[in-house]
Design a protein around this motif. Structure first.
Motif, short mmCIF file in Angstrom:
data_model
loop_
_atom_site.label_atom_id
_atom_site.label_comp_id
_atom_site.label_asym_id
_atom_site.label_seq_id
_atom_site.Cartn_x
_atom_site.Cartn_y
_atom_site.Cartn_z
N ALA A 2 -10.87 -14.28 -15.16
CA ALA A 2 -10.17 -13.08 -14.70
C ALA A 2 -8.67 -13.31 -14.71
CB ALA A 2 -10.64 -12.73 -13.30
N LYS A 3 -7.96 -12.24 -14.90
CA LYS A 3 -6.51 -12.29 -14.88
C LYS A 3 -6.02 -11.51 -13.67
CE LYS A 3 -6.24 -12.75 -19.78
NZ LYS A 3 -6.91 -12.11 -20.84
N VAL A 4 -5.00 -12.02 -13.01
CA VAL A 4 -4.45 -11.37 -11.82
C VAL A 4 -2.95 -11.21 -11.99
CG1 VAL A 4 -6.24 -12.21 -10.25
CG2 VAL A 4 -4.21 -13.59 -10.63
N MET A 40 0.50 -11.17 -16.42
CA MET A 40 -0.72 -11.51 -15.72
C MET A 40 -0.94 -13.01 -15.84
SD MET A 40 -1.83 -8.51 -14.74
CE MET A 40 -3.56 -8.51 -14.44
N VAL A 41 -1.58 -13.58 -14.81
CA VAL A 41 -1.86 -15.01 -14.80
C VAL A 41 -3.37 -15.18 -14.77
CG1 VAL A 41 -1.53 -17.17 -13.55
CG2 VAL A 41 0.27 -15.45 -13.54
N ASP A 42 -3.87 -16.05 -15.62
CA ASP A 42 -5.30 -16.32 -15.65
C ASP A 42 -5.66 -17.22 -14.47
OD1 ASP A 42 -7.93 -16.67 -16.38
OD2 ASP A 42 -7.46 -16.97 -18.49
N ILE A 43 -6.81 -16.95 -13.84
CA ILE A 43 -7.25 -17.74 -12.70
C ILE A 43 -7.39 -19.21 -13.10
CG2 ILE A 43 -9.16 -18.11 -11.07
CD1 ILE A 43 -7.71 -15.63 -10.38
N SER A 44 -7.87 -19.47 -14.31
CA SER A 44 -8.02 -20.86 -14.75
C SER A 44 -6.67 -21.56 -14.83
CB SER A 44 -8.73 -20.92 -16.10
OG SER A 44 -7.97 -20.25 -17.08
#
Length: 133
Positions: A2-4, A40-44
């Motif tokens: 997911a991206k946040v 956006m920043v990826d959770i990983s």
């Protein structure tokens, strides 16, 4: 994964948005483009940089989120859905009419091209005795 957003990433990691922007600028944290070119920043990626992400205190477990309340807007929602269904049907009718009009124009164009291809008949040949006149 997911991206946040940057704000959500700051909330998840417990860091400030300024810190995240600084890490992005130095290249320690990578981003990707989201809707309307938002960063956006990826959770990983957050896991890679900050390690395990702590769950915020005010977030409910998934088991409690499964219940949903029915609001009084269901009648309004049904009316909107019915209105949209009618509009879709109307638009399909318009598209069908446009397609049939395009087909008739294509046929007319083919007829015009066919008439252009047919050459004018040649005049009858002169009679042999008129050649000497």
């Amino acid at each position: 994964m997911a991206k946040v957003s940057i704000s959500e990433a700051a909330r998840l990691t417990g860091k400030s948005r300024t810190t995240l922007h600084r890490l992005i600028k130095t290249g320690e944290l990578s981003t990707c483009s989201g809707v309307r070119n938002t960063k956006m920043v990826d959770i990983s990626e957050l896991l890679r940089v900050f390690g395990e992400i702590s769950k915020p205190v005010n977030e409910q477990p998934l088991e409690q989120v499964s219940e949903q309340r029915v609001t009084g807007h269901s009648a309004l929602n049904e009316q909107v859905v019915n209105s949209l269904k009618l509009e879709v049907e109307h638009l399909r009718t318009l598209v069908s009419a446009q397609e049939s009009h395009i087909d008739s124009l294509k046929q007319s164009l083919q007829l015009l091209e066919h008439k252009k291809d047919v050459q004018q008949p040649l005049p009858p040949p002169a009679k042999w005795w008129q050649f000497w006149k």
